[in-house]
Design a protein around this motif. Structure first.
Motif, PDB file in Angstrom:
ATOM      1  N   ALA A  93      58.264  53.452  64.557  1.00 44.99           N
ATOM      2  CA  ALA A  93      58.292  52.139  65.190  1.00 44.99           C
ATOM      3  C   ALA A  93      59.523  52.042  66.083  1.00 44.99           C
ATOM      4  O   ALA A  93      60.469  52.825  65.942  1.00 44.99           O
ATOM      5  CB  ALA A  93      58.323  51.046  64.122  1.00 44.99           C
ATOM      6  N   PRO A  94      59.542  51.087  67.019  1.00 42.36           N
ATOM      7  CA  PRO A  94      60.722  50.943  67.889  1.00 42.36           C
ATOM      8  C   PRO A  94      62.024  50.724  67.124  1.00 42.36           C
ATOM      9  O   PRO A  94      63.094  51.078  67.621  1.00 42.36           O
ATOM     10  CB  PRO A  94      60.370  49.721  68.743  1.00 42.36           C
ATOM     11  CG  PRO A  94      58.878  49.722  68.790  1.00 42.36           C
ATOM     12  CD  PRO A  94      58.442  50.216  67.445  1.00 42.36           C
ATOM     13  N   ASP A  95      61.952  50.130  65.925  1.00 44.40           N
ATOM     14  CA  ASP A  95      63.195  49.916  65.174  1.00 44.40           C
ATOM     15  C   ASP A  95      63.565  51.122  64.305  1.00 44.40           C
ATOM     16  O   ASP A  95      64.490  51.048  63.511  1.00 44.40           O
ATOM     17  CB  ASP A  95      63.115  48.638  64.337  1.00 44.40           C
ATOM     18  CG  ASP A  95      62.018  48.691  63.273  1.00 44.40           C
ATOM     19  OD1 ASP A  95      61.395  49.763  63.095  1.00 44.40           O
ATOM     20  OD2 ASP A  95      61.780  47.661  62.620  1.00 44.40           O
ATOM     21  N   GLY A  96      62.835  52.237  64.446  1.00 43.41           N
ATOM     22  CA  GLY A  96      63.234  53.482  63.810  1.00 43.41           C
ATOM     23  C   GLY A  96      62.526  53.833  62.520  1.00 43.41           C
ATOM     24  O   GLY A  96      62.680  54.953  62.025  1.00 43.41           O
ATOM     25  N   ARG A  97      61.752  52.923  61.961  1.00 39.21           N
ATOM     26  CA  ARG A  97      61.063  53.242  60.710  1.00 39.21           C
ATOM     27  C   ARG A  97      59.854  54.138  60.972  1.00 39.21           C
ATOM     28  O   ARG A  97      59.167  54.004  61.989  1.00 39.21           O
ATOM     29  CB  ARG A  97      60.632  51.959  60.003  1.00 39.21           C
ATOM     30  CG  ARG A  97      61.805  51.208  59.395  1.00 39.21           C
ATOM     31  CD  ARG A  97      61.350  49.983  58.644  1.00 39.21           C
ATOM     32  NE  ARG A  97      60.702  49.022  59.536  1.00 39.21           N
ATOM     33  CZ  ARG A  97      59.948  48.023  59.115  1.00 39.21           C
ATOM     34  NH1 ARG A  97      59.716  47.874  57.831  1.00 39.21           N
ATOM     35  NH2 ARG A  97      59.429  47.181  59.980  1.00 39.21           N
ATOM     36  N   GLU A  98      59.573  55.030  60.020  1.00 35.70           N
ATOM     37  CA  GLU A  98      58.478  55.978  60.201  1.00 35.70           C
ATOM     38  C   GLU A  98      57.127  55.269  60.283  1.00 35.70           C
ATOM     39  O   GLU A  98      56.914  54.228  59.656  1.00 35.70           O
ATOM     40  CB  GLU A  98      58.429  56.984  59.040  1.00 35.70           C
ATOM     41  CG  GLU A  98      59.635  57.901  58.966  1.00 35.70           C
ATOM     42  CD  GLU A  98      60.739  57.349  58.099  1.00 35.70           C
ATOM     43  OE1 GLU A  98      60.652  56.167  57.710  1.00 35.70           O
ATOM     44  OE2 GLU A  98      61.694  58.095  57.811  1.00 35.70           O
ATOM     45  N   GLY A  99      56.232  55.849  61.047  1.00 34.90           N
ATOM     46  CA  GLY A  99      54.862  55.354  61.080  1.00 34.90           C
ATOM     47  C   GLY A  99      54.162  55.642  59.765  1.00 34.90           C
ATOM     48  O   GLY A  99      54.526  56.567  59.022  1.00 34.90           O
ATOM     49  N   VAL A 100      53.154  54.837  59.445  1.00 32.05           N
ATOM     50  CA  VAL A 100      52.394  54.996  58.208  1.00 32.05           C
ATOM     51  C   VAL A 100      50.923  55.114  58.549  1.00 32.05           C
ATOM     52  O   VAL A 100      50.361  54.242  59.234  1.00 32.05           O
ATOM     53  CB  VAL A 100      52.619  53.799  57.261  1.00 32.05           C
ATOM     54  CG1 VAL A 100      51.702  53.898  56.037  1.00 32.05           C
ATOM     55  CG2 VAL A 100      54.074  53.730  56.805  1.00 32.05           C
ATOM     56  N   PHE A 101      50.284  56.196  58.080  1.00 29.17           N
ATOM     57  CA  PHE A 101      48.834  56.330  58.219  1.00 29.17           C
ATOM     58  C   PHE A 101      48.161  55.673  57.017  1.00 29.17           C
ATOM     59  O   PHE A 101      48.430  56.030  55.867  1.00 29.17           O
ATOM     60  CB  PHE A 101      48.420  57.802  58.304  1.00 29.17           C
ATOM     61  CG  PHE A 101      46.929  57.975  58.427  1.00 29.17           C
ATOM     62  CD1 PHE A 101      46.306  57.822  59.647  1.00 29.17           C
ATOM     63  CD2 PHE A 101      46.150  58.253  57.311  1.00 29.17           C
ATOM     64  CE1 PHE A 101      44.927  57.963  59.779  1.00 29.17           C
ATOM     65  CE2 PHE A 101      44.773  58.391  57.419  1.00 29.17           C
ATOM     66  CZ  PHE A 101      44.159  58.245  58.659  1.00 29.17           C
ATOM     67  N   ILE A 102      47.310  54.688  57.290  1.00 22.33           N
ATOM     68  CA  ILE A 102      46.643  53.943  56.215  1.00 22.33           C
ATOM     69  C   ILE A 102      45.424  54.736  55.753  1.00 22.33           C
ATOM     70  O   ILE A 102      44.481  54.958  56.524  1.00 22.33           O
ATOM     71  CB  ILE A 102      46.225  52.540  56.697  1.00 22.33           C
ATOM     72  CG1 ILE A 102      47.440  51.768  57.204  1.00 22.33           C
ATOM     73  CG2 ILE A 102      45.526  51.783  55.570  1.00 22.33           C
ATOM     74  CD1 ILE A 102      48.511  51.542  56.165  1.00 22.33           C
ATOM     75  N   VAL A 103      45.420  55.152  54.494  1.00 26.03           N
ATOM     76  CA  VAL A 103      44.314  55.956  53.969  1.00 26.03           C
ATOM     77  C   VAL A 103      43.240  55.104  53.298  1.00 26.03           C
ATOM     78  O   VAL A 103      42.129  55.575  53.072  1.00 26.03           O
ATOM     79  CB  VAL A 103      44.813  57.020  52.974  1.00 26.03           C
ATOM     80  CG1 VAL A 103      45.844  57.925  53.632  1.00 26.03           C
ATOM     81  CG2 VAL A 103      45.378  56.385  51.718  1.00 26.03           C
TER      82      VAL A 103
END
Length: 353
Positions: A93-103
């Motif tokens: 994300a723009p604020d640096g947190r990792e993306g999350v793939f929703i399973v």
């Protein structure tokens, strides 16, 4: 991208309900939500086979689970929701947190139609029971197509809640197996807690069986949540414009003024809470499908958006209830659709500001 939903509408002329086609498209916003957001992990590489090809988990096999309920919002709410997914590399994300793939996810009401269609076909329609108070939350949802269940109990941490705002990056499975990425702007009060009881019960051999070994590390106990969902783009396409859109709409949701964003042709693209309080909710976003007594108002909005390049345009609008409001329209560069748009500030002359 747009989709149509069919809803049963009560006619003002007849007690019989009738089917109405409703066009919807991102961005969407929900407000007044409560959530418990759990961060944890699975041992080793468990569950990583649930990622589509091309996505790589971050070190530690980090997973998240969220359960929440909304009270309302622009187009989308109210609904209840459960989702769980894995943090992945390279889609921050723009604020640096990792993306999350929703399973996996279960969303109720209109959200149960919109999220699978726009964002992720691994999200299914279904209710997630969620009870929330200042001292305790409990939740339950059925997983996938009845493959198992998730139960959650949590209590807030001892520290006083603090305010947070930022953006999150999520990924989902789109049409023909393509991976979507979308941005969610968030703002909320939260406290960190480790008083969590999260249990997945999934039969052996089922798709989500690895979640039975989910180990919760901590949770955010959230209240007064605003979530603004941007339009999804296929992974690899630029997403920066979507980031700016959702951040702006999150800001407008907290603004102490009534604001509408109106397409040049008159279609209302967004109302913040104060504008909805003046105009009433207009969830279908479609000019031609508004109730007859509201169509004239939208046509006046269309006129109000024909603004001078450097000067705002002000009009006195008459609402169907006889109330008159002052509408001041400004051209804006932000695009929420394919057409130019204006930001319209609404004010009751009897109660300015």
């Amino acid at each position: 991208m747009a989709m149509t939903l069919t809803e049963r509408k009560q006619s003002v002329l007849s007690p019989d309900a009738e089917d109405t086609e409703i066009e919807v498209r991102p961005p969407f916003q929900v407000r007044g939500a409560s959530m418990v957001y759990v961060v944890g992990h699975l041992p080793g590489t468990m569950g990583q086979e649930l990622l589509p090809p091309g996505l790589e988990p971050i070190v530690g096999n980090v997973w998240v689970t969220g359960m929440y309920r909304t009270s309302g919002g622009w187009v989308l709410g109210p609904y209840s929701a459960f989702y769980t997914g894995m943090a992945v590399k390279g889609h921050d994300a723009p604020d640096g947190r990792e993306g999350v793939f929703i399973v996996s996810g279960r969303f109720s009401d209109r959200a149960g139609q919109i999220f699978p269609a726009f964002y992720n076909r691994l999200i299914l329609p279904g209710d997630a029971s969620f009870a929330f108070s200042p001292t305790e939350a409990s939740a339950h949802a059925v997983l996938d197509a009845g493959d198992g269940e998730v139960h959650l109990n949590a209590r807030p941490g001892p520290d006083a809640p603090v305010w947070y705002s930022g953006t999150s990056s999520y990924l989902g499975l789109g049409e023909a197996g393509a991976v979507n990425q979308y941005t969610v702007a968030v703002s909320f009060l939260y406290s960190v807690t480790r008083d969590i009881d999260l249990r997945f019960t999934v039969a052996e051999g089922r798709r989500l069986a690895p979640l039975g070994d989910f180990q919760a590390d901590f949770a955010c106990y959230m209240d007064d949540l605003t979530l603004t969902f941007g339009a999804p783009v296929q992974v690899g396409a630029p997403i920066a414009q979507t980031d700016s859109r959702v951040a702006l709409l999150d800001m407008l949701s907290h603004l102490g003024s009534a604001v509408a964003i109106v397409e040049d042709g008159g279609r209302i693209l967004y109302l913040n809470p104060m504008a909805e309080a003046i105009l009433g909710p207009l969830p279908n976003q479609t000019r031609t499908l508004l109730p007859p007594d509201a169509r004239g108002l939208v046509r006046r909005f269309a006129g109000a958006t024909k603004v001078h390049p450097t000067q705002p345009h002000t009009s006195l609008l008459s609402l169907p209830n006889g109330q008159q409001i002052l509408a001041t329209a400004f051209p804006i560069a932000l695009r929420l659709s394919d057409a130019p748009a204006a930001m319209v500030l609404l004010n009751d002359p009897r109660h300015p500001g």
